[in-house]
Design a protein around this motif. Structure first.
Motif, PDB file in Angstrom:
ATOM      1  N   GLY A 195       0.818  -1.215   0.000  1.00  0.00           N
ATOM      2  CA  GLY A 195       0.000   0.000   0.000  1.00  0.00           C
ATOM      3  C   GLY A 195       0.846   1.257   0.000  1.00  0.00           C
ATOM      4  O   GLY A 195       0.579   2.213  -0.733  1.00  0.00           O
ATOM      5  N   GLN A 196       1.892   1.259   0.815  1.00  0.00           N
ATOM      6  CA  GLN A 196       2.801   2.410   0.867  1.00  0.00           C
ATOM      7  C   GLN A 196       3.520   2.612  -0.456  1.00  0.00           C
ATOM      8  O   GLN A 196       3.742   3.746  -0.889  1.00  0.00           O
ATOM      9  CB  GLN A 196       3.837   2.229   1.977  1.00  0.00           C
ATOM     10  CG  GLN A 196       3.272   2.273   3.368  1.00  0.00           C
ATOM     11  CD  GLN A 196       4.333   1.914   4.416  1.00  0.00           C
ATOM     12  OE1 GLN A 196       5.505   1.742   4.113  1.00  0.00           O
ATOM     13  NE2 GLN A 196       3.886   1.798   5.656  1.00  0.00           N
ATOM     14  N   SER A 197       3.873   1.511  -1.103  1.00  0.00           N
ATOM     15  CA  SER A 197       4.603   1.635  -2.368  1.00  0.00           C
ATOM     16  C   SER A 197       3.729   2.260  -3.441  1.00  0.00           C
ATOM     17  O   SER A 197       4.216   3.075  -4.236  1.00  0.00           O
ATOM     18  CB  SER A 197       5.134   0.275  -2.825  1.00  0.00           C
ATOM     19  OG  SER A 197       4.082  -0.599  -3.159  1.00  0.00           O
ATOM     20  N   SER A 198       2.457   1.923  -3.458  1.00  0.00           N
ATOM     21  CA  SER A 198       1.550   2.538  -4.430  1.00  0.00           C
ATOM     22  C   SER A 198       1.482   4.044  -4.216  1.00  0.00           C
ATOM     23  O   SER A 198       1.524   4.819  -5.177  1.00  0.00           O
ATOM     24  CB  SER A 198       0.146   1.933  -4.318  1.00  0.00           C
ATOM     25  OG  SER A 198       0.178   0.573  -4.681  1.00  0.00           O
ATOM     26  N   GLU A 199       1.388   4.457  -2.963  1.00  0.00           N
ATOM     27  CA  GLU A 199       1.342   5.887  -2.648  1.00  0.00           C
ATOM     28  C   GLU A 199       2.632   6.590  -3.069  1.00  0.00           C
ATOM     29  O   GLU A 199       2.597   7.662  -3.672  1.00  0.00           O
ATOM     30  CB  GLU A 199       1.106   6.096  -1.151  1.00  0.00           C
ATOM     31  CG  GLU A 199      -0.264   5.683  -0.679  1.00  0.00           C
ATOM     32  CD  GLU A 199      -0.399   5.775   0.837  1.00  0.00           C
ATOM     33  OE1 GLU A 199       0.450   6.408   1.496  1.00  0.00           O
ATOM     34  OE2 GLU A 199      -1.374   5.213   1.350  1.00  0.00           O
ATOM     35  N   THR A 200       3.767   5.977  -2.756  1.00  0.00           N
ATOM     36  CA  THR A 200       5.057   6.599  -3.084  1.00  0.00           C
ATOM     37  C   THR A 200       5.237   6.703  -4.585  1.00  0.00           C
ATOM     38  O   THR A 200       5.670   7.743  -5.098  1.00  0.00           O
ATOM     39  CB  THR A 200       6.220   5.793  -2.471  1.00  0.00           C
ATOM     40  OG1 THR A 200       6.051   5.761  -1.052  1.00  0.00           O
ATOM     41  CG2 THR A 200       7.568   6.411  -2.804  1.00  0.00           C
ATOM     42  N   LEU A 201       4.899   5.650  -5.297  1.00  0.00           N
ATOM     43  CA  LEU A 201       5.084   5.662  -6.749  1.00  0.00           C
ATOM     44  C   LEU A 201       4.106   6.596  -7.450  1.00  0.00           C
ATOM     45  O   LEU A 201       4.408   7.115  -8.527  1.00  0.00           O
ATOM     46  CB  LEU A 201       4.985   4.247  -7.308  1.00  0.00           C
ATOM     47  CG  LEU A 201       6.097   3.298  -6.849  1.00  0.00           C
ATOM     48  CD1 LEU A 201       5.822   1.879  -7.330  1.00  0.00           C
ATOM     49  CD2 LEU A 201       7.462   3.784  -7.330  1.00  0.00           C
ATOM     50  N   ASP A 202       2.948   6.826  -6.854  1.00  0.00           N
ATOM     51  CA  ASP A 202       1.980   7.770  -7.425  1.00  0.00           C
ATOM     52  C   ASP A 202       2.320   9.220  -7.096  1.00  0.00           C
ATOM     53  O   ASP A 202       1.795  10.136  -7.725  1.00  0.00           O
ATOM     54  CB  ASP A 202       0.563   7.456  -6.915  1.00  0.00           C
ATOM     55  CG  ASP A 202      -0.005   6.177  -7.514  1.00  0.00           C
ATOM     56  OD1 ASP A 202       0.518   5.724  -8.553  1.00  0.00           O
ATOM     57  OD2 ASP A 202      -0.961   5.627  -6.928  1.00  0.00           O
ATOM     58  N   ASP A 203       3.186   9.432  -6.119  1.00  0.00           N
ATOM     59  CA  ASP A 203       3.563  10.777  -5.686  1.00  0.00           C
ATOM     60  C   ASP A 203       4.615  11.348  -6.635  1.00  0.00           C
ATOM     61  O   ASP A 203       5.758  10.896  -6.667  1.00  0.00           O
ATOM     62  CB  ASP A 203       4.115  10.720  -4.261  1.00  0.00           C
ATOM     63  CG  ASP A 203       4.496  12.085  -3.709  1.00  0.00           C
ATOM     64  OD1 ASP A 203       4.319  13.105  -4.413  1.00  0.00           O
ATOM     65  OD2 ASP A 203       4.987  12.124  -2.560  1.00  0.00           O
ATOM     66  N   GLN A 204       4.219  12.345  -7.404  1.00  0.00           N
ATOM     67  CA  GLN A 204       5.133  12.977  -8.360  1.00  0.00           C
ATOM     68  C   GLN A 204       6.289  13.694  -7.672  1.00  0.00           C
ATOM     69  O   GLN A 204       7.316  13.952  -8.290  1.00  0.00           O
ATOM     70  CB  GLN A 204       4.357  13.961  -9.258  1.00  0.00           C
ATOM     71  CG  GLN A 204       3.300  13.299 -10.119  1.00  0.00           C
ATOM     72  CD  GLN A 204       3.901  12.330 -11.130  1.00  0.00           C
ATOM     73  OE1 GLN A 204       4.954  12.587 -11.709  1.00  0.00           O
ATOM     74  NE2 GLN A 204       3.232  11.208 -11.332  1.00  0.00           N
ATOM     75  N   ASP A 205       6.119  14.018  -6.397  1.00  0.00           N
ATOM     76  CA  ASP A 205       7.154  14.735  -5.646  1.00  0.00           C
ATOM     77  C   ASP A 205       8.061  13.803  -4.844  1.00  0.00           C
ATOM     78  O   ASP A 205       8.917  14.277  -4.091  1.00  0.00           O
ATOM     79  CB  ASP A 205       6.506  15.762  -4.697  1.00  0.00           C
ATOM     80  CG  ASP A 205       5.757  16.846  -5.458  1.00  0.00           C
ATOM     81  OD1 ASP A 205       6.222  17.222  -6.552  1.00  0.00           O
ATOM     82  OD2 ASP A 205       4.703  17.288  -4.963  1.00  0.00           O
ATOM     83  N   ALA A 206       7.900  12.486  -5.008  1.00  0.00           N
ATOM     84  CA  ALA A 206       8.741  11.537  -4.273  1.00  0.00           C
ATOM     85  C   ALA A 206      10.191  11.701  -4.729  1.00  0.00           C
ATOM     86  O   ALA A 206      10.474  11.809  -5.918  1.00  0.00           O
ATOM     87  CB  ALA A 206       8.274  10.113  -4.510  1.00  0.00           C
ATOM     88  N   THR A 207      11.077  11.732  -3.756  1.00  0.00           N
ATOM     89  CA  THR A 207      12.492  11.913  -4.071  1.00  0.00           C
ATOM     90  C   THR A 207      13.124  10.578  -4.470  1.00  0.00           C
ATOM     91  O   THR A 207      12.580   9.504  -4.194  1.00  0.00           O
ATOM     92  CB  THR A 207      13.257  12.474  -2.858  1.00  0.00           C
ATOM     93  OG1 THR A 207      13.251  11.487  -1.812  1.00  0.00           O
ATOM     94  CG2 THR A 207      12.631  13.771  -2.369  1.00  0.00           C
ATOM     95  N   LEU A 208      14.284  10.665  -5.087  1.00  0.00           N
ATOM     96  CA  LEU A 208      15.026   9.471  -5.460  1.00  0.00           C
ATOM     97  C   LEU A 208      15.356   8.650  -4.218  1.00  0.00           C
ATOM     98  O   LEU A 208      15.282   7.415  -4.243  1.00  0.00           O
ATOM     99  CB  LEU A 208      16.306   9.854  -6.212  1.00  0.00           C
ATOM    100  CG  LEU A 208      17.185   8.714  -6.684  1.00  0.00           C
ATOM    101  CD1 LEU A 208      16.419   7.772  -7.604  1.00  0.00           C
ATOM    102  CD2 LEU A 208      18.416   9.263  -7.394  1.00  0.00           C
ATOM    103  N   GLU A 209      15.708   9.322  -3.140  1.00  0.00           N
ATOM    104  CA  GLU A 209      16.028   8.621  -1.889  1.00  0.00           C
ATOM    105  C   GLU A 209      14.810   7.856  -1.370  1.00  0.00           C
ATOM    106  O   GLU A 209      14.945   6.727  -0.875  1.00  0.00           O
ATOM    107  CB  GLU A 209      16.527   9.615  -0.839  1.00  0.00           C
ATOM    108  CG  GLU A 209      17.001   8.970   0.446  1.00  0.00           C
ATOM    109  CD  GLU A 209      18.189   8.025   0.244  1.00  0.00           C
ATOM    110  OE1 GLU A 209      18.273   7.044   0.995  1.00  0.00           O
ATOM    111  OE2 GLU A 209      19.013   8.264  -0.654  1.00  0.00           O
ATOM    112  N   GLU A 210      13.624   8.440  -1.455  1.00  0.00           N
ATOM    113  CA  GLU A 210      12.405   7.756  -1.013  1.00  0.00           C
ATOM    114  C   GLU A 210      12.139   6.521  -1.866  1.00  0.00           C
ATOM    115  O   GLU A 210      11.760   5.464  -1.348  1.00  0.00           O
ATOM    116  CB  GLU A 210      11.206   8.703  -1.073  1.00  0.00           C
ATOM    117  CG  GLU A 210      11.238   9.792  -0.025  1.00  0.00           C
ATOM    118  CD  GLU A 210      10.155  10.836  -0.221  1.00  0.00           C
ATOM    119  OE1 GLU A 210       9.673  11.350   0.803  1.00  0.00           O
ATOM    120  OE2 GLU A 210       9.794  11.140  -1.390  1.00  0.00           O
ATOM    121  N   VAL A 211      12.348   6.632  -3.159  1.00  0.00           N
ATOM    122  CA  VAL A 211      12.123   5.501  -4.058  1.00  0.00           C
ATOM    123  C   VAL A 211      13.163   4.401  -3.800  1.00  0.00           C
ATOM    124  O   VAL A 211      12.835   3.219  -3.794  1.00  0.00           O
ATOM    125  CB  VAL A 211      12.123   5.953  -5.532  1.00  0.00           C
ATOM    126  CG1 VAL A 211      12.024   4.767  -6.474  1.00  0.00           C
ATOM    127  CG2 VAL A 211      10.966   6.921  -5.793  1.00  0.00           C
TER     128      VAL A 211
END
Length: 102
Positions: A51-67
């Motif tokens: 569930g968290q991964s879907s949110e992170t991957l959908d977030d256009q502002d997610a940083t490279l470090e977060e990914v």
């Protein structure tokens, strides 16, 4: 004691990352129950991480470090789930009635 092909792969590793196995006739024993509980936690954690991964991957502002952090966590979760699936697959195969050899 169980036959060698009926050993249970436990959801943790031993020294040097080697797999740990349980040999017992008591599926309700302490170590069996502990392994069941850890496997349930691992499956629950993987579901939450999905569930968290879907949110992170959908977030256009997610940083490279977060990914990268997400990828690392997903890798660990996948490793755990493969171990659970392998263990349960062996348990199912060991508990299935065997065809008599003719």
């Amino acid at each position: 004691m169980t036959a060698p092909n009926e050993l249970r792969l436990l959801p943790w590793s031993g020294p040097d990352g080697k797999p740990c196995y349980l040999s017992t006739d008591d599926q309700g024993g302490y170590v069996s129950r502990l392994a069941d509980n850890i496997e349930a936690c691992q499956l629950g954690s993987a579901a939450n991480l999905l569930g968290q991964s879907s949110e992170t991957l959908d977030d256009q502002d997610a940083t490279l470090e977060e990914v990268r952090c997400l990828a690392k966590e997903l890798t660990g979760a996948l490793r755990d789930i493969i171990r659970v699936a392998t263990s349960r697959g062996h348990l199912l195969a060991a508990s299935e009635p065997r065809e008599p050899a003719y």
